[in-house]
Design an enzyme around this catalytic site. Structure first.
Site, PDB file in Angstrom:
ATOM      1  N   ASP A  92       0.798  -1.225   0.000  1.00 14.46           N
ATOM      2  CA  ASP A  92       0.000   0.000   0.000  1.00 14.46           C
ATOM      3  C   ASP A  92       0.833   1.279   0.000  1.00 14.46           C
ATOM      4  O   ASP A  92       0.274   2.377   0.165  1.00 14.46           O
ATOM      5  CB  ASP A  92      -0.978  -0.012   1.181  1.00 14.46           C
ATOM      6  CG  ASP A  92      -2.200  -0.871   0.859  1.00 14.46           C
ATOM      7  OD1 ASP A  92      -2.529  -1.021  -0.335  1.00 14.46           O
ATOM      8  OD2 ASP A  92      -2.820  -1.403   1.792  1.00 14.46           O
ATOM      9  N   ASP A 159      -6.883  -4.672  -4.615  1.00 15.30           N
ATOM     10  CA  ASP A 159      -6.583  -3.288  -4.230  1.00 15.30           C
ATOM     11  C   ASP A 159      -5.267  -2.798  -4.837  1.00 15.30           C
ATOM     12  O   ASP A 159      -5.067  -1.605  -5.068  1.00 15.30           O
ATOM     13  CB  ASP A 159      -6.474  -3.152  -2.700  1.00 15.30           C
ATOM     14  CG  ASP A 159      -7.468  -3.995  -1.917  1.00 15.30           C
ATOM     15  OD1 ASP A 159      -7.853  -5.058  -2.411  1.00 15.30           O
ATOM     16  OD2 ASP A 159      -7.817  -3.604  -0.795  1.00 15.30           O
TER      17      ASP A 159
END
Ligand code: GLY
Length: 380
Positions: A92, A159
Site C-alpha cells: 500500500d 486493491d
C-alpha cells in the site's frame, strides 16, 4: 446540475478549511465522536495515511491555497518515520506516497518529495515475485480477518491495482522500464486470477510463491468466499482503468468496463449507492459509500478514455452516484470531522468500523466532485 455542483463544492471548501484549521500535524482515519484521532500515534505505517494529504493536494491543485499545501506537507514529513521503520510497510505504499510525496513533487517540483516517492516505488518493486508475476500484498501479520501468523508470500489482492501507478511514475522519472514491466505483469496476473466471468472480482488470489501455481481465491473484506465486496469491485473498476491509461492495453479497459457494468447493475436498486457486499444476505443492511465514491472516479476515468458514443454510460452513472452521496450521505457541519458518512471498513467488523466516515471515502468523494468540475488532479 452546474449550480448543484457549485453548492457541493462550496460546502467541501468550508469543511476542509475548518478541518485544516484544527488538524495541525494530525493524520486522520475514522472520527470518534466527530473528532479525528491521530494516526501518527496509532500506526504511522497504516495504509490510509496518505489520503488526507491526497485530498488536500487535489484542493491545492484546484485553488492554489497555501493552507492545503502546508497541511499536506505535514503528513508527508510524518511518513518519513514509516519509511525508516520499513518493515511495517507493504504494497500500500502506492496509496501512501502517491498522495503525499509524489503529489507534492508533481505539483511543486520539490526534490525531497521526489526522493521519498522513489524510495516507496523501490520498496513496491521489491515486493514483486517473478515466479508468479505478482506483487505480494501483505506481510505476515499477527491479526486481521484471515488466519493469524499466516505466511502471505503468495497473496495478491485486487486493491494493489491502485498502488501500481507509483511504479509507472517511478519508471518515467528514472527512465527505467523495469518499473512499468513489474506493474504490467502484476496487472495481467490480477486480470487472470481475479476477474470473474460475470464481471465481478475476487478480493484475494493466492499462488504458491515458490512455483507460481495458482492455488485459490480466498474470502477477504466482503461477506465470504465467492461474494462480491463492493470496495473490491471499485478498486477493480478504477484500477483496471488506470492500467489501461498507463499501458494502452485494451484488455485492461475491457476489464474496467465489465466491472463498471456489474457495479452499475448492482446499485440500481439502492439509489446508486453501494452496500458493502453485492452478494451478501439482505440483512444486516450495510452501506459502503467509500466504494461508491471510488467506483465513480473510476467510471469518470473510463468516460475520458472511450469513444464519444460510450462516454455517457459511465459519466452519467458516476454523476448520479456522486450526487446521491452528496444528497443523502454527507455531513456538512464544519465543526465535525469527516465529510462522507456510511463508509464501512469490511463486512465482518465491529460497529465502530461500520457506516462511519472514513478518510478514503472523503478523498474519492472530493476527487469525484473535482473531476465533475473538470478540476481533477491526476494523482494516480
Ligand atoms: N485496501 C484495503 C481496503 O480497501 O480496505
Amino acid at each position: 446540475m452546474q449550480q448543484r455542483l457549485e453548492e457541493i463544492y462550496k460546502k467541501i471548501e468550508t469543511k476542509l478549511e475548518a478541518e485544516c484549521g484544527r488538524m495541525g500535524d494530525k493524520i486522520p482515519y475514522i472520527p470518534e465522536n466527530g473528532v479525528y484521532p491521530d494516526m501518527r500515534e496509532r500506526n504511522i505505517s497504516f495504509w490510509t495515511n496518505g489520503f488526507w494529504a491526497g485530498m488536500l493536494w487535489q484542493m491545492y491543485s484546484a485553488e492554489k491555497k497555501e493552507i492545503y499545501k502546508e497541511t499536506a506537507r505535514r503528513t508527508e514529513a510524518a511518513l518519513d518515520k514509516a519509511l525508516e521503520q520499513f518493515t511495517n510497510l507493504h504494497h500500500d505504499v502506492g496509496f501512501q506516497f502517491l498522495h503525499t510525496a509524489v503529489a507534492d513533487y508533481r505539483l511543486t517540483g520539490r526534490e525531497e518529495a521526489k526522493v521519498r516517492g522513489l524510495h516507496a516505488a523501490t520498496l513496491l518493486a521489491g515486493r514483486f515475485n517473478p515466479i508468479g508475476n505478482y506483487i505480494r500484498a501483505w506481510n505476515v501479520v499477527n491479526g486481521g480477518f484471515e488466519a493469524k501468523n499466516q505466511n502471505r508470500a503468495g497473496w495478491m489482492i485486487i486493491d494493489c491495482l491502485m498502488n501500481i501507478p507509483l511504479l509507472y511514475w517511478a519508471g518515467e522519472e528514472l527512465d527505467d522500464p523495469r518499473f512499468a514491466c513489474i506493474a504490467d505483469q502484476h496487472a495481467h496476473t490480477a486480470l487472470k486470477t481475479m476477474l470473474r466471468g460475470d464481471g465481478s472480482c475476487n478480493h484475494i488470489a493466492i499462488v504458491d510463491p515458490a512455483t507460481g501455481e495458482f492455488l485459490e481465491t480466498s474470502g477477504g473484506q466482503g461477506y465470504g468466499v465467492g461474494s462480491s465486496w463492493s470496495r473490491g469491485q471499485a478498486w477493480a473498476v478504477y484500477g483496471f482503468a488506470l492500467a489501461y491509461m498507463h499501458t494502452g492495453k485494451t484488455e485492461y479497459l475491457d476489464a474496467a468496463k465489465q466491472v463498471a457494468h456489474y457495479f452499475i447493475a448492482n446499485i440500481a436498486s439502492t439509489g446508486y449507492v453501494s452496500v458493502v457486499d453485492f452478494r451478501a444476505p439482505k440483512e444486516p443492511f450495510m452501506w459502503d459509500t467509500t466504494a461508491t465514491a471510488c467506483a465513480a472516479c473510476g467510471m469518470l476515468q473510463i468516460a475520458e478514455m472511450v469513444p464519444e458514443l460510450e462516454k455517457s454510460l459511465y459519466y452519467d452513472a458516476a454523476e448520479k452516484m456522486l450526487m446521491a452521496l452528496a444528497e443523502d450521505h454527507c455531513c456538512w457541519n464544519p465543526e465535525e470531522d469527516g465529510i462522507l458518512k456510511n463508509g464501512t471498513v469490511a463486512y465482518h467488523r465491529e460497529a465502530d468500523e461500520i457506516e462511519v466516515p472514513i478518510i478514503y471515502g472523503d478523498y474519492f468523494f472530493v476527487e469525484g466532485i473535482l473531476r465533475l468540475r473538470k478540476q481533477g488532479f491526476m494523482i494516480w
